[in-house]
Design an enzyme around this catalytic site. Structure first.
Site, PDB file in Angstrom:
ATOM      1  N   ARG A  35      19.174  77.569  37.811  1.00  0.00           N
ATOM      2  CA  ARG A  35      18.550  76.241  37.921  1.00  0.00           C
ATOM      3  C   ARG A  35      17.836  76.190  39.270  1.00  0.00           C
ATOM      4  O   ARG A  35      18.436  76.525  40.291  1.00  0.00           O
ATOM      5  CB  ARG A  35      19.643  75.167  37.839  1.00  0.00           C
ATOM      6  N   ASN A  77      30.537  68.873  46.728  1.00  0.00           N
ATOM      7  CA  ASN A  77      30.477  68.452  45.320  1.00  0.00           C
ATOM      8  C   ASN A  77      31.563  67.438  44.981  1.00  0.00           C
ATOM      9  O   ASN A  77      32.731  67.808  44.869  1.00  0.00           O
ATOM     10  CB  ASN A  77      30.576  69.667  44.411  1.00  0.00           C
ATOM     11  N   ASP A 128      19.110  75.454  43.451  1.00  0.00           N
ATOM     12  CA  ASP A 128      20.542  75.687  43.671  1.00  0.00           C
ATOM     13  C   ASP A 128      20.781  76.789  44.703  1.00  0.00           C
ATOM     14  O   ASP A 128      20.496  77.959  44.442  1.00  0.00           O
ATOM     15  CB  ASP A 128      21.211  76.160  42.366  1.00  0.00           C
ATOM     16  N   ILE A 179      30.577  57.526  42.807  1.00  0.00           N
ATOM     17  CA  ILE A 179      31.248  57.571  44.107  1.00  0.00           C
ATOM     18  C   ILE A 179      31.349  56.168  44.705  1.00  0.00           C
ATOM     19  O   ILE A 179      32.380  55.767  45.244  1.00  0.00           O
ATOM     20  CB  ILE A 179      30.514  58.534  45.070  1.00  0.00           C
ATOM     21  N   TYR A 197      15.330  66.702  46.698  1.00  0.00           N
ATOM     22  CA  TYR A 197      16.478  65.793  46.882  1.00  0.00           C
ATOM     23  C   TYR A 197      17.058  65.946  48.284  1.00  0.00           C
ATOM     24  O   TYR A 197      17.221  64.979  49.030  1.00  0.00           O
ATOM     25  CB  TYR A 197      17.546  66.070  45.815  1.00  0.00           C
TER      26      TYR A 197
HETATM   27  N1  UDP Z   1      26.044  74.260  36.628  1.00  0.00           N
HETATM   28  C1  UDP Z   1      26.068  75.135  35.554  1.00  0.00           C
HETATM   29  N2  UDP Z   1      25.934  74.624  34.283  1.00  0.00           N
HETATM   30  C2  UDP Z   1      25.791  73.286  34.049  1.00  0.00           C
HETATM   31  C3  UDP Z   1      25.774  72.399  35.158  1.00  0.00           C
HETATM   32  C4  UDP Z   1      25.902  72.926  36.433  1.00  0.00           C
HETATM   33  O1  UDP Z   1      26.190  76.345  35.713  1.00  0.00           O
HETATM   34  O2  UDP Z   1      25.647  72.889  32.878  1.00  0.00           O
HETATM   35  C5  UDP Z   1      26.198  74.811  37.989  1.00  0.00           C
HETATM   36  C6  UDP Z   1      25.058  74.458  38.931  1.00  0.00           C
HETATM   37  O3  UDP Z   1      24.019  75.404  38.817  1.00  0.00           O
HETATM   38  C7  UDP Z   1      25.758  74.516  40.284  1.00  0.00           C
HETATM   39  C8  UDP Z   1      27.198  74.060  39.964  1.00  0.00           C
HETATM   40  O4  UDP Z   1      27.338  74.223  38.548  1.00  0.00           O
HETATM   41  O5  UDP Z   1      25.813  75.829  40.757  1.00  0.00           O
HETATM   42  C9  UDP Z   1      27.457  72.619  40.313  1.00  0.00           C
HETATM   43  O6  UDP Z   1      26.402  71.859  39.769  1.00  0.00           O
HETATM   44  P1  UDP Z   1      26.456  70.282  39.692  1.00  0.00           P
HETATM   45  O7  UDP Z   1      25.218  69.844  38.964  1.00  0.00           O
HETATM   46  O8  UDP Z   1      27.772  69.844  39.131  1.00  0.00           O
HETATM   47  O9  UDP Z   1      26.432  69.793  41.194  1.00  0.00           O
HETATM   48  P2  UDP Z   1      25.376  70.072  42.389  1.00  0.00           P
HETATM   49  O10 UDP Z   1      25.812  71.383  43.012  1.00  0.00           O
HETATM   50  O11 UDP Z   1      24.009  70.119  41.821  1.00  0.00           O
HETATM   51  O12 UDP Z   1      25.579  68.922  43.299  1.00  0.00           O
END
Ligand code: UDP
Length: 326
Positions: A279, A170, A282, A12, A141
């Site tokens: 994860r 995002n 989230d 960014i 975070y």
């Molecule tokens: N995500 C996923 N598989 C991956 C990476 C991310 O399902 O391999 C999901 C993650 O759980 C979240 C969304 O995609 O719900 C966006 O994740 P990312 O890490 O891109 O951005 P964040 O939301 O953490 O800033």
């Protein structure tokens, strides 16, 4: 203005540097290249390979460059990692920001812009999420950004440093010359594009049992160029505002499955996908209400269509299949 940009070699930050230079500002990029890339730094910017943990170095650079404003992008920023290694975030992210703010005060800097996050809102009462939503960080975070926002509030009140906290939803998409290149890559869109490039067999979907229409997490994807433009507007607005806090997104939610489907459409690749465990850290649904920044600063995102955001990323990843090293 003379703007010191930490993390200006990152995803960014490097796009924001291009926008700053395009708007006629003088830029010094301060980056330790831990995640960033030297090749991503605009050649019209001064570059210092430096670490915010080194107080003497950031003080020296800030005063030598005679910075008038700071944009602080440099940060650990992975939700999942922050759950594994909380002190990297609650410790390093916070202490690095304190060193930077201290150096800014010592050098008489007037304006400070912080990259903050939607991870402040783990349990929103109202979606889309406005600035009046209660802050409940979703992870170490998010908490690290909350703490830095609160430090800035006190420093504004006691020392007069004007600041803007920009809560990104995002960040997504690429410009023709700047892209997303993390090692390891953990973000959804570049990972799905790696499947399309044949570098990865399939995409794992983190959780299929969320309380969302298709059971996968919903996010608000905002193009990096639109994020960068918000920084330019915030920088100008700090001339007359002491404190600015804005949520930055498009206002449209896309599930993980929606993103994968859009990548299928854009790339023509079948993109095998498999649902696995959630994860940690989230939230189910993060969608921004960005009406405040639209109203107050006249911000207008240009890339509102998911397909064109993904197309811009696909163009860059095809041209740079190994990232900046290609
Ligand atoms: N995500 C996923 N598989 C991956 C990476 C991310 O399902 O391999 C999901 C993650 O759980 C979240 C969304 O995609 O719900 C966006 O994740 P990312 O890490 O891109 O951005 P964040 O939301 O953490 O800033």
């Amino acid at each position: 203005m003379r703007v010191l940009v930490t993390g200006g070699a990152g995803y960014i930050g490097s796009v924001a540097v291009d926008s700053l230079i395009g708007a006629g500002h003088d830029v010094c990029v301060f980056d330790n290249l831990y995640m960033g890339h030297r090749e991503a730094v605009n050649s019209a910017a001064e570059f210092v390979e430096g670490d915010l943990a080194d107080r003497a170095q950031i003080n020296e650079v800030m005063s030598r460059f005679q910075a008038e404003a700071v944009m602080h992008f440099a940060s650990y920023s992975l939700v999942g990692e922050s759950v594994e290694e909380p002190l990297k975030y609650l410790g390093d992210n916070v202490s690095n920001a304190v060193n930077l703010i201290d150096a800014a005060l010592n050098a008489g800097v007037q304006r400070f812009i912080l990259s903050s996050t939607a991870n402040l809102f783990d349990d929103p009462e109202t979606i889309p999420i406005s600035e009046s939503e209660k802050i409940v960080p979703g992870s170490p975070y998010g908490e690290s950004k909350n703490i830095i926002e609160r430090i800035l509030k006190w420093v504004q009140e006691t020392k007069g440093l004007r600041y803007a906290a920009l809560r990104y939803f995002n960040a997504a998409g690429c410009t023709p010359i700047k892209g997303e290149d993390h090692t390891p890559e953990t973000h959804l869109i570049p990972l799905v594009l790696q499947v399309a490039l044949g570098q990865r067999e399939k995409i794992m979907i983190f959780g299929g049992d969320y309380d969302t229409p298709d059971g996968t997490c919903v996010r608000d994807y905002i193009h990096v160029e639109d994020l960068a433009q918000a920084h330019i507007l915030a920088l100008e607005a700090l001339e007359t505002n002491e404190t600015l806090r804005f949520n930055l997104g498009n206002g449209n939610g896309f599930s993980v499955k929606d993103v994968i489907e859009t990548v299928r459409e854009v790339t023509g690749h079948p993109i095998p996908a498999e649902v696995t465990d959630r994860r940690e850290g989230d939230p189910a649904k993060l969608v921004a209400d960005s009406s405040k920044i639209r109203r107050e600063l006249g911000w207008q995102p240009r890339h509102t269509d998911m397909k064109s955001i993904i197309q811009s990323a696909w163009d860059w990843h095809q041209a740079h299949p190994e990232g900046y090293g290609s």
